[in-house]
Design an enzyme around this catalytic site. Structure first.
Site, PDB file in Angstrom:
ATOM      1  N   TYR A   1      12.223 -15.312  -6.283  1.00 56.82           N
ATOM      2  CA  TYR A   1      13.613 -15.738  -6.515  1.00 56.82           C
ATOM      3  C   TYR A   1      14.458 -15.325  -5.316  1.00 56.82           C
ATOM      4  CZ  TYR A   1      12.363 -16.487 -11.474  1.00 56.82           C
ATOM      5  OH  TYR A   1      11.789 -16.910 -12.649  1.00 56.82           O
TER       6      TYR A   1
HETATM    7  N1  LIG Z   1       8.374 -18.743 -15.594  1.00 52.34           N
HETATM    8  C1  LIG Z   1       8.997 -19.760 -15.073  1.00 52.34           C
HETATM    9  O1  LIG Z   1       8.385 -20.675 -14.515  1.00 52.34           O
HETATM   10  C2  LIG Z   1      10.501 -19.833 -15.161  1.00 52.34           C
HETATM   11  C3  LIG Z   1      11.151 -21.032 -14.830  1.00 52.34           C
HETATM   12  C4  LIG Z   1      12.543 -21.066 -14.924  1.00 52.34           C
HETATM   13  C5  LIG Z   1      13.251 -19.933 -15.327  1.00 52.34           C
HETATM   14  N2  LIG Z   1      12.583 -18.774 -15.611  1.00 52.34           N
HETATM   15  C6  LIG Z   1      13.322 -17.564 -16.028  1.00 52.34           C
HETATM   16  O2  LIG Z   1      14.226 -17.944 -17.047  1.00 52.34           O
HETATM   17  C7  LIG Z   1      15.549 -17.532 -16.701  1.00 52.34           C
HETATM   18  C8  LIG Z   1      16.531 -18.513 -17.270  1.00 52.34           C
HETATM   19  O3  LIG Z   1      16.335 -19.745 -16.622  1.00 52.34           O
HETATM   20  P1  LIG Z   1      16.617 -21.060 -17.388  1.00 52.34           P
HETATM   21  O4  LIG Z   1      16.189 -22.186 -16.519  1.00 52.34           O
HETATM   22  O5  LIG Z   1      16.078 -20.930 -18.758  1.00 52.34           O
HETATM   23  O6  LIG Z   1      18.212 -20.985 -17.452  1.00 52.34           O
HETATM   24  P2  LIG Z   1      19.149 -21.669 -18.499  1.00 52.34           P
HETATM   25  O7  LIG Z   1      19.583 -20.654 -19.487  1.00 52.34           O
HETATM   26  O8  LIG Z   1      18.521 -22.951 -18.953  1.00 52.34           O
HETATM   27  O9  LIG Z   1      20.368 -21.991 -17.552  1.00 52.34           O
HETATM   28  C9  LIG Z   1      20.195 -22.933 -16.535  1.00 52.34           C
HETATM   29  C10 LIG Z   1      21.522 -23.325 -15.995  1.00 52.34           C
HETATM   30  O10 LIG Z   1      22.336 -23.881 -17.018  1.00 52.34           O
HETATM   31  C11 LIG Z   1      23.700 -23.609 -16.749  1.00 52.34           C
HETATM   32  N3  LIG Z   1      24.269 -22.834 -17.861  1.00 52.34           N
HETATM   33  C12 LIG Z   1      23.797 -21.691 -18.416  1.00 52.34           C
HETATM   34  N4  LIG Z   1      24.568 -21.296 -19.433  1.00 52.34           N
HETATM   35  C13 LIG Z   1      25.552 -22.218 -19.534  1.00 52.34           C
HETATM   36  C14 LIG Z   1      26.650 -22.380 -20.389  1.00 52.34           C
HETATM   37  N5  LIG Z   1      26.882 -21.494 -21.369  1.00 52.34           N
HETATM   38  N6  LIG Z   1      27.462 -23.449 -20.201  1.00 52.34           N
HETATM   39  C15 LIG Z   1      27.230 -24.346 -19.238  1.00 52.34           C
HETATM   40  N7  LIG Z   1      26.185 -24.257 -18.382  1.00 52.34           N
HETATM   41  C16 LIG Z   1      25.360 -23.204 -18.526  1.00 52.34           C
HETATM   42  C17 LIG Z   1      23.735 -22.835 -15.446  1.00 52.34           C
HETATM   43  O11 LIG Z   1      23.760 -23.753 -14.357  1.00 52.34           O
HETATM   44  P3  LIG Z   1      25.049 -24.402 -13.703  1.00 52.34           P
HETATM   45  O12 LIG Z   1      26.247 -23.657 -14.162  1.00 52.34           O
HETATM   46  O13 LIG Z   1      24.775 -24.248 -12.245  1.00 52.34           O
HETATM   47  O14 LIG Z   1      25.020 -25.834 -14.152  1.00 52.34           O
HETATM   48  C18 LIG Z   1      22.366 -22.185 -15.444  1.00 52.34           C
HETATM   49  O15 LIG Z   1      21.952 -21.811 -14.163  1.00 52.34           O
HETATM   50  C19 LIG Z   1      15.535 -17.470 -15.166  1.00 52.34           C
HETATM   51  O16 LIG Z   1      16.553 -16.647 -14.670  1.00 52.34           O
HETATM   52  C20 LIG Z   1      14.164 -16.908 -14.931  1.00 52.34           C
HETATM   53  O17 LIG Z   1      14.186 -15.510 -15.124  1.00 52.34           O
HETATM   54  C21 LIG Z   1      11.228 -18.715 -15.556  1.00 52.34           C
END
Ligand SMILES: NC(=O)c1ccc[n+]([C@@H]2O[C@H](COP(=O)([O-])OP(=O)(O)OC[C@H]3O[C@@H](n4cnc5c(N)ncnc54)[C@H](OP(=O)(O)O)[C@@H]3O)[C@@H](O)[C@H]2O)c1
Length: 338
Positions: free
Chosen positions: A60
């Site tokens: 990351y």
């Molecule tokens: N193992 C893997 O392959 C893998 C892959 C992905 C993630 N992860 C892990 O999972 C964690 C979470 O990732 P995720 O992809 O699941 O994140 P997520 O919670 O789906 O959030 C993704 C994006 O959605 C937007 N967001 C989040 N909360 C919001 C809200 N309340 N209102 C509006 N927009 C919102 C933000 O982007 P914007 O504001 O920029 O639109 C945020 O960056 C990562 O930090 C990482 O540790 C692991």
């Protein structure tokens, strides 16, 4: 009502974790990252509310996320935090993913070297949970499990998990003995339910926890994208084919999420995440936040009052088509003709 200090077991690891884990993929230098000061505020807001489960990875922001997490950890009791990191994910060069096979190897040499580098960046002598980030397609499960075992015995990690691996590989690893595979980190949400066919039954069979990522569909389930490929989210671009061509019935799912959100006085993101927290075998889904405001909204998912009937509606509208033989099995076992 569930709160972040409602700690629960993570599989059979002995680790006890908050019901939502804070992902640190948005800490660092990437285009979707918060600035350092905002990242510190997100981390602080999460830990001050009792959050204890923090997830990062060596790739990351090319290690910057780990450095920041290490810095923020100095403001809290290290042992209060269940610290997780990963090795062998894809790297980034000039902002684009690249796949140098040496960096991406799941093998023992890369595992040990990557852990040493992560410990240095994090400024700690061990991590609580160490993930294989993405299967490299060739390293045998025997080698990975044996190397994890040695790291547990050396006191460098307390437990190990597998992220983004095929189900057959996870099953094999779980059956090899040694330290149990504690958890599987996999994509899961109302618009991505493929893991229900194989991973959920395997997790139940072996007492493994599933840790979902992408619970709000990368932002799609916040409702900030529009059918024509636009919207206010960072992923939106005029004519974005990925959102417009949306696989399956994701827009119908989003409509149902919006309806339930209006009924319970919540945001769509809260409802989508709440649904994931109510699924079996998933004690601690991951969340990502670029600001303390997003985090506050997201944490509201824990305290929603959503009825069983409302959850059932979401489950039905988002039901995935099961791959063979699960479709036949489901029909036959329900007493229906196949
Ligand atoms: N193992 C893997 O392959 C893998 C892959 C992905 C993630 N992860 C892990 O999972 C964690 C979470 O990732 P995720 O992809 O699941 O994140 P997520 O919670 O789906 O959030 C993704 C994006 O959605 C937007 N967001 C989040 N909360 C919001 C809200 N309340 N209102 C509006 N927009 C919102 C933000 O982007 P914007 O504001 O920029 O639109 C945020 O960056 C990562 O930090 C990482 O540790 C692991």
């Amino acid at each position: 009502m569930t709160e972040l200090d409602d700690y629960r077991p993570l599989g059979r690891s002995g680790l006890r974790v908050s019901p939502l884990a804070l992902g640190a993929m948005t800490f660092g230098t990437g285009p979707l990252c918060a600035d350092d000061d905002t990242a510190r505020k997100v981390f602080r807001a999460y830990t001050e509310r009792g959050g204890n489960f923090v997830d990062t990875a060596d790739n990351y922001s090319a290690g910057r996320s780990e450095e920041l997490v290490g810095e923020f950890l100095r403001d809290v009791e290290r042992d209060d935090v269940v610290l997780a990191t990963k090795y062998s994910g894809p790297g980034f060069r000039d902002g684009r993913p690249h796949s140098d096979p040496r960096r991406r190897s799941n093998g023992r040499k890369n595992m040990v070297a990557s852990l040493e580098a992560s410990l240095r960046r994090l400024g700690v002598d061990h991590v609580d949970l160490y993930w294989l980030h993405i299967w490299d397609g060739f390293t045998p499960a025997e080698e990975v499990v044996a190397a994890f075992d040695d790291l547990v015995r050396a006191g460098k990690i307390r437990a190990a998990g597998l992220s983004d691996v095929p189900a057959w590989y996870a099953t094999k690893a779980a059956m090899l003995g040694g330290p149990p595979v504690t958890a599987l980190q996999l994509e899961y949400s109302l618009i991505e339910r493929a893991i229900e066919a194989e991973f959920v039954p395997l997790a139940r069979e072996f007492g493994i926890a599933i840790q979902p990522w992408g619970a709000i569909g990368g932002g799609f389930l916040t409702g900030k994208y529009t059918r024509d490929g636009g919207g206010t989210g960072r992923l939106a671009a005029p004519g974005d084919a990925g959102l417009r061509a949306s696989p399956g019935n994701r827009w119908a799912v989003l409509d149902a999420v919006r309806d339930v959100a209006a009924e319970v006085g919540a945001t769509p993101a809260q409802v989508a995440l709440h649904w994931v927290t109510r699924r079996p075998a998933m004690p601690a889904p991951l969340i990502g936040a670029r600001s303390p405001e997003q985090l506050a909204e997201t944490l509201g998912a824990l305290t929603l009052e959503v009825t069983g009937a409302q959850l059932d509606r979401l489950t039905e509208v988002s039901a995935p088509e099961l791959p063979f033989p699960h479709g036949i099995l489901a029909r036959l076992n329900a007493g229906l003709p196949h």
